[in-house]
Scaffold this motif. Structure first.
Motif, PDB file in Angstrom:
ATOM      1  N   ALA A  29      -7.063  -5.760   3.704  1.00  0.00           N
ATOM      2  CA  ALA A  29      -7.671  -4.468   3.370  1.00  0.00           C
ATOM      3  C   ALA A  29      -7.507  -3.489   4.516  1.00  0.00           C
ATOM      4  O   ALA A  29      -7.185  -2.309   4.303  1.00  0.00           O
ATOM      5  N   LEU A  77      -4.480  -6.110  -4.332  1.00  0.00           N
ATOM      6  CA  LEU A  77      -3.663  -6.971  -3.486  1.00  0.00           C
ATOM      7  C   LEU A  77      -3.981  -8.428  -3.797  1.00  0.00           C
ATOM      8  O   LEU A  77      -5.147  -8.796  -3.964  1.00  0.00           O
ATOM      9  N   PHE A  96      -3.058   3.703   2.133  1.00  0.00           N
ATOM     10  CA  PHE A  96      -3.482   3.980   0.766  1.00  0.00           C
ATOM     11  C   PHE A  96      -4.931   4.425   0.750  1.00  0.00           C
ATOM     12  O   PHE A  96      -5.808   3.743   1.285  1.00  0.00           O
ATOM     13  N   ALA A 125       0.825  -1.209   0.000  1.00  0.00           N
ATOM     14  CA  ALA A 125       0.000   0.000   0.000  1.00  0.00           C
ATOM     15  C   ALA A 125       0.858   1.258   0.000  1.00  0.00           C
ATOM     16  O   ALA A 125       0.537   2.243  -0.677  1.00  0.00           O
ATOM     17  N   ALA A 167      -3.885  -2.303   4.558  1.00  0.00           N
ATOM     18  CA  ALA A 167      -3.567  -1.452   3.413  1.00  0.00           C
ATOM     19  C   ALA A 167      -4.209  -0.076   3.531  1.00  0.00           C
ATOM     20  O   ALA A 167      -3.617   0.935   3.133  1.00  0.00           O
ATOM     21  N   ARG A 168      -5.412  -0.024   4.088  1.00  0.00           N
ATOM     22  CA  ARG A 168      -6.138   1.247   4.204  1.00  0.00           C
ATOM     23  C   ARG A 168      -5.423   2.249   5.109  1.00  0.00           C
ATOM     24  O   ARG A 168      -5.647   3.456   5.020  1.00  0.00           O
ATOM     25  N   THR A 195       0.919   4.331  -2.771  1.00  0.00           N
ATOM     26  CA  THR A 195       0.752   5.745  -2.440  1.00  0.00           C
ATOM     27  C   THR A 195       1.927   6.569  -2.943  1.00  0.00           C
ATOM     28  O   THR A 195       1.752   7.619  -3.579  1.00  0.00           O
ATOM     29  N   GLU A 242      -8.494   3.631  -4.800  1.00  0.00           N
ATOM     30  CA  GLU A 242      -9.336   2.458  -5.023  1.00  0.00           C
ATOM     31  C   GLU A 242      -8.551   1.207  -4.637  1.00  0.00           C
ATOM     32  O   GLU A 242      -7.467   0.959  -5.146  1.00  0.00           O
ATOM     33  N   LEU A 243      -9.118   0.417  -3.729  1.00  0.00           N
ATOM     34  CA  LEU A 243      -8.440  -0.766  -3.206  1.00  0.00           C
ATOM     35  C   LEU A 243      -9.265  -2.013  -3.491  1.00  0.00           C
ATOM     36  O   LEU A 243     -10.464  -2.057  -3.200  1.00  0.00           O
ATOM     37  N   THR A 257      -5.546   2.505  -8.812  1.00  0.00           N
ATOM     38  CA  THR A 257      -6.240   1.335  -8.284  1.00  0.00           C
ATOM     39  C   THR A 257      -5.208   0.296  -7.875  1.00  0.00           C
ATOM     40  O   THR A 257      -4.352  -0.103  -8.677  1.00  0.00           O
ATOM     41  N   LEU A 258      -5.304  -0.156  -6.628  1.00  0.00           N
ATOM     42  CA  LEU A 258      -4.374  -1.120  -6.053  1.00  0.00           C
ATOM     43  C   LEU A 258      -5.083  -2.456  -5.885  1.00  0.00           C
ATOM     44  O   LEU A 258      -6.140  -2.532  -5.253  1.00  0.00           O
TER      45      LEU A 258
END
Length: 310
Positions: A279, A265, A286, A252, A282-283, A256, A289-290, A262-263
């Motif tokens: 998630a 994983l 980043f 992530a 990562a949030r 950034t 859009e994940l 858009t990432l």
């Protein structure tokens, strides 16, 4: 109509699970249909997606660990079984040529398909794609020779109707101006730059099995869609560094710092039962859009960035 999307075949890492097949991904990109890292079971996964062996234009292998390549024998044999009518390019680390040869001829079959074998040298690789764009491979940091890939579309231009109208340029003259770069109108030369803005080309990046290194960031730079391994969570960061892998948080942060839109994983260790934790981690790093990849999911490449008229 062109189509640009990622089709996910499998999202597991070393060991598949009941819900996750070994790796496998298909990138639809206009005239190109690229199979990436076909792990064991990829041929069967393709049957669930609407993508056929006949659709494939090239295959890209990052490295020769089994979860990234054991689907090659079946896929290659299927190309011959279906009598694919055009050459299919295959890219892989040159140091793994012996592995590729064994996988290609892992069992007896009648070979009718033509493979354009294009090993990647230590300096990487740049290949022009059908319909424009460049496929690039760069060396990553893993215990065996490993490469990541990115696809870069060249920048284009968007003509501005108001500026064209101001110079009285319309109809076929617009196409000529776009093609030639200038047009003489009413005793004055109008250049393409005066009546257009740059339309950024799209970028796709694919990063598997690596520790952090400069080429991770080089591949991810300004990617519209980044598909990246996140084998571990931060609690196993020391293990990740030891075996040449990334955590969700590291992936992530790469996204950034590289300006990714858009990432995606993927490549999750079987030790984790609940991938929502990826998630959550990562949030923290980043805001874009994940996507936490699921088998047989489809992820569209985001629409082109809208250029400013200035």
């Amino acid at each position: 109509m062109s189509m640009r999307e990622l089709v996910v075949l499998g999202t597991a890492s070393q060991t598949p699970t009941r819900a996750r097949n070994h790796n496998g991904y298909v990138l639809r990109w206009d005239d190109e249909v690229i199979l990436l890292d076909p792990g064991e079971g990829s041929q069967r996964q393709l049957l669930h997606t609407g993508v056929t062996a006949t659709d494939l234009t090239r295959i890209c292998v990052t490295h020769f660990h089994g979860d990234h390549c054991l689907g090659l024998p079946g896929t290659i044999q299927r190309l011959s079984l279906d009598r694919v009518p055009r050459p299919v390019a295959v890219h892989f680390p040159a140091g793994g040529a012996d592995y590729f040869a064994r996988l290609r001829h892992a069992s007896s079959f009648h070979e009718t398909a033509e493979l354009a074998v294009e090993p990647i040298s230590a300096d990487g690789q740049r290949v022009a794609l059908r319909g424009g764009g460049i496929l690039e491979a760069r060396r990553l940091r893993h215990p065996i020779e490993t490469y990541g890939y990115r696809l870069v579309e060249p920048d284009g231009c968007r003509m501005l109707p108001q500026r064209l109208a101001a110079y009285g340029i319309a109809g076929p003259a617009v196409g000529e101006l776009r093609r030639v770069g200038h047009l003489d109108v009413g005793g004055r030369r109008v250049t393409r730059d005066e009546v257009s803005v740059t339309r950024p080309g799209q970028r796709f990046a694919f990063v598997m099995d690596t520790g952090l290194c400069d080429n991770v960031y080089a591949l991810a730079e300004h990617a519209d869609l980044l598909v990246i391994e996140s084998t571990f969570l931060a609690s196993e960061a020391a293990l990740a560094a030891e075996v040449g892998h990334l955590t969700a948080g590291q992936a992530a942060r790469v996204a950034t710092e590289s300006g990714v839109r858009t990432l995606v994983l993927t490549h999750f260790s079987q030790r984790y039962g609940d991938v929502r934790r990826f998630a959550d981690e990562a949030r923290e790093h980043f805001a874009g859009e994940l996507v936490v990849a699921e088998d047989l999911a489809t992820v569209p490449v985001p629409p082109r960035r809208v250029p400013s008229a200035g």
